[in-house]
Design a protein around this motif. Sequence first.
Motif, mmCIF file in Angstrom:
data_model
loop_
_atom_site.group_PDB
_atom_site.id
_atom_site.type_symbol
_atom_site.label_atom_id
_atom_site.label_comp_id
_atom_site.label_asym_id
_atom_site.label_seq_id
_atom_site.Cartn_x
_atom_site.Cartn_y
_atom_site.Cartn_z
ATOM 1 N N SER A 111 1.137 -1.106 0.001
ATOM 2 C CA SER A 111 -0.094 -0.017 -0.034
ATOM 3 C C SER A 111 0.817 1.313 -0.031
ATOM 4 O O SER A 111 1.993 1.354 0.308
ATOM 5 C CB SER A 111 -0.735 -0.092 1.054
ATOM 6 O OG SER A 111 -0.210 0.067 2.407
ATOM 7 N N ASP A 112 0.310 2.651 -0.402
ATOM 8 C CA ASP A 112 1.025 3.654 -0.368
ATOM 9 C C ASP A 112 0.808 4.229 1.186
ATOM 10 O O ASP A 112 0.107 3.934 1.991
ATOM 11 C CB ASP A 112 0.195 4.772 -1.154
ATOM 12 C CG ASP A 112 0.018 4.348 -2.539
ATOM 13 O OD1 ASP A 112 1.203 3.813 -2.981
ATOM 14 O OD2 ASP A 112 -0.522 4.789 -3.452
ATOM 15 N N ASN A 113 1.750 5.356 1.343
ATOM 16 C CA ASN A 113 1.786 5.459 2.664
ATOM 17 C C ASN A 113 2.070 4.666 3.927
ATOM 18 O O ASN A 113 1.254 4.777 4.760
ATOM 19 C CB ASN A 113 0.354 6.651 2.994
ATOM 20 C CG ASN A 113 0.481 7.777 3.930
ATOM 21 O OD1 ASN A 113 1.649 8.199 4.423
ATOM 22 N ND2 ASN A 113 -0.464 7.786 4.736
ATOM 23 N N ASN A 114 2.790 4.026 3.602
ATOM 24 C CA ASN A 114 3.240 2.684 4.491
ATOM 25 C C ASN A 114 4.470 2.800 5.252
ATOM 26 O O ASN A 114 4.530 1.768 6.000
ATOM 27 C CB ASN A 114 3.093 1.536 3.545
ATOM 28 C CG ASN A 114 4.216 1.367 2.704
ATOM 29 O OD1 ASN A 114 4.819 2.399 2.573
ATOM 30 N ND2 ASN A 114 4.244 0.226 2.000
ATOM 31 N N LYS A 115 5.076 3.901 5.462
ATOM 32 C CA LYS A 115 6.295 3.896 6.066
ATOM 33 C C LYS A 115 6.146 4.625 7.236
ATOM 34 O O LYS A 115 5.605 5.740 7.478
ATOM 35 C CB LYS A 115 7.561 4.596 5.269
ATOM 36 C CG LYS A 115 7.589 4.137 3.695
ATOM 37 C CD LYS A 115 8.519 2.755 3.928
ATOM 38 C CE LYS A 115 8.877 2.344 2.387
ATOM 39 N NZ LYS A 115 7.672 2.387 1.482
ATOM 40 N N ILE A 116 6.589 4.003 8.508
ATOM 41 C CA ILE A 116 6.407 4.410 9.676
ATOM 42 C C ILE A 116 7.767 4.728 10.609
ATOM 43 O O ILE A 116 8.328 3.990 10.550
ATOM 44 C CB ILE A 116 5.479 3.614 10.680
ATOM 45 C CG1 ILE A 116 4.117 3.232 9.728
ATOM 46 C CG2 ILE A 116 5.196 4.063 12.139
ATOM 47 C CD1 ILE A 116 3.577 2.242 10.718
#
Length: 95
Positions: free
Chosen positions: A48-53
């Motif tokens: 998925s996109d926006n998946n780096k934490i």
Amino acid sequence: MNTTINAVKFRTDEKLEKFIHDKVGKLDRMIDNAVGCEVTLKVDKPESDNNKIADIRLNVPGKDLFVTKQADTFEQAVADCVDTLKVQIEKYKNA
């Protein structure tokens, strides 16, 4: 200030580690009594996109300042964390 970088289930490259040390180093100039800093990087859902934490815990006497942010890249997540920590440091210093 001692900065520890933990990557969950992957290895960071030298460029990312340098970026993190540069960004977190700016926090060290804002607060004199910081004991250490722990940065944890993880991927939420690889497909998925926006998946780096990025999680950053700044150890200061009396309490820890903690922030977690999620973005498309680790660099953006770390930068967002540092911006939020700057606000928390100001509140800590004025308390």
